[in-house]
Design a protein around this motif. Sequence first.
Motif, PDB file in Angstrom:
ATOM      1  N   ARG A  16      -6.846  -6.273   2.249  1.00 21.44           N
ATOM      2  CA  ARG A  16      -6.100  -6.015   1.534  1.00 21.44           C
ATOM      3  C   ARG A  16      -7.224  -4.931   0.847  1.00 21.44           C
ATOM      4  O   ARG A  16      -6.516  -3.713  -0.373  1.00 21.44           O
ATOM      5  N   ASN A  17      -8.431  -4.577   0.566  1.00 24.39           N
ATOM      6  CA  ASN A  17      -9.458  -3.627   0.468  1.00 24.39           C
ATOM      7  C   ASN A  17      -9.063  -3.689  -0.481  1.00 24.39           C
ATOM      8  O   ASN A  17      -9.331  -2.077  -1.475  1.00 24.39           O
TER       9      ASN A  17
ATOM     10  N   GLU B  26      -2.495  -1.808   1.281  1.00 21.12           N
ATOM     11  CA  GLU B  26      -4.174  -2.214   0.300  1.00 21.12           C
ATOM     12  C   GLU B  26      -3.737  -2.309  -1.591  1.00 21.12           C
ATOM     13  O   GLU B  26      -2.377  -1.795  -2.141  1.00 21.12           O
TER      14      GLU B  26
ATOM     15  N   CYS C 291     -16.923  -8.798   0.944  1.00 20.75           N
ATOM     16  CA  CYS C 291     -15.478  -7.036   0.581  1.00 20.75           C
ATOM     17  C   CYS C 291     -16.637  -6.143  -0.226  1.00 20.75           C
ATOM     18  O   CYS C 291     -17.100  -5.720  -0.158  1.00 20.75           O
ATOM     19  N   LYS C 292     -16.126  -5.419   1.151  1.00 17.65           N
ATOM     20  CA  LYS C 292     -16.664  -4.132   1.109  1.00 17.65           C
ATOM     21  C   LYS C 292     -15.875  -2.954   0.328  1.00 17.65           C
ATOM     22  O   LYS C 292     -16.993  -1.630   0.423  1.00 17.65           O
ATOM     23  N   THR C 293     -15.010  -3.233  -0.530  1.00 16.69           N
ATOM     24  CA  THR C 293     -14.543  -2.175  -1.211  1.00 16.69           C
ATOM     25  C   THR C 293     -14.501  -2.435  -2.648  1.00 16.69           C
ATOM     26  O   THR C 293     -13.745  -1.925  -3.521  1.00 16.69           O
TER      27      THR C 293
ATOM     28  N   HIS D 155      -5.490  -2.011  -4.661  1.00 14.53           N
ATOM     29  CA  HIS D 155      -7.034  -1.575  -5.532  1.00 14.53           C
ATOM     30  C   HIS D 155      -6.896  -2.003  -6.992  1.00 14.53           C
ATOM     31  O   HIS D 155      -8.262  -2.686  -6.824  1.00 14.53           O
TER      32      HIS D 155
END
Length: 362
Positions: free
Chosen positions: A115-116, A88, A141-143, A90
Amino acid sequence: MDSMAKPEARDQDRISKLPNEVVHCIFSFLPTVDAVRTTVLSKRWSKMWAKLKTLDFDSNKKEFRDYEDAFSFVTFVTRVLFFRKVSEIHKFRLKMPYPQYIPHIEDWVFTAVIRNVVELDLHVFETGVDVFVLPECIYWCKTLRVLKLHLTPWTRTDDPPASGCFPSLKFLHVSVYNPRETTMNLLFSCCPVLEGLTIDGTIDGNTGDHINYNFKVSAPELKTLRISLENIYEPVDVHINAPKLENLDLKCLGLTNCFLIGSTKALVNASIAFREHFEVDKKLDLSTFAMALLDRISNVKFLSLSAHCLEDLHLPEDWHLPVFHNVNQLRLAFWDHNLLELLAVFLNSAPTLEDLVLEDVT
């Protein structure tokens, strides 16, 4: 005995004994190139940079500042993304002034998306030949919750998908130089859950079109809006449809006219800073703009108004304020002797006023 132990205690490597979580937090505040350098300080840190969830790539760092080092920067970013050992990401921040390497940006952004990535911050410089197009993967992108775009200039973007764009985006910051109107409107119309929007940048009239800009912001969940556009020659009209808007911050107004469409009942805080007075084209009638805006925000509880002089507001000769029934905190900042004149009018228009701040910077 105690006195002999003190120097020894001072020589201890306390940083190396910190928990990994704390070290990762410290490294997250460093540019990634500096985080990688820590590999020479401790064996324990030799691979720690590969586990960071915050990546900050700035080509203005002295290691890549020369034009000849542009390829070194591209190679560094690519290798870091390849050798990372955590899935991930951030936060991903990229500052890239080399337009010839724009094609690499899409690959890097795609890596962050899969990678969110939660926060994406892009500073991109383009030319007429090398054009930056917002990668389509960003829309899906959902994140992604925070998106910051600093594009100089921003001339185009592909049309966003018809539906499903930015499903989780809460905050958007767009900083532009002479953007295209259609580009802005497409972006501002596809953020269904957006709560915070900041628009800043420069429109200097060098586009060659000499047209009036009309930006349209339509965001059903928007709560905070900040606009700071420097423009002298080209009028900019910003039409805002945000029924849940609570906080409005407008700076450098002049030829930037903001029109609030629909209900403004949710509005609580309003801060309006008019630019220094300047001569405008006689064909432009700005006399009704300030009064119309004040009328639309007359239900706020906290109001801040600043300008160099009353002329900055382009008020009509027979101007009068609306009644601010809910205002209990008021800040007035003017740079001339007309402050007292304005104060008297406001006191008569704010029957529930409790707190008053005056700034007279003469």
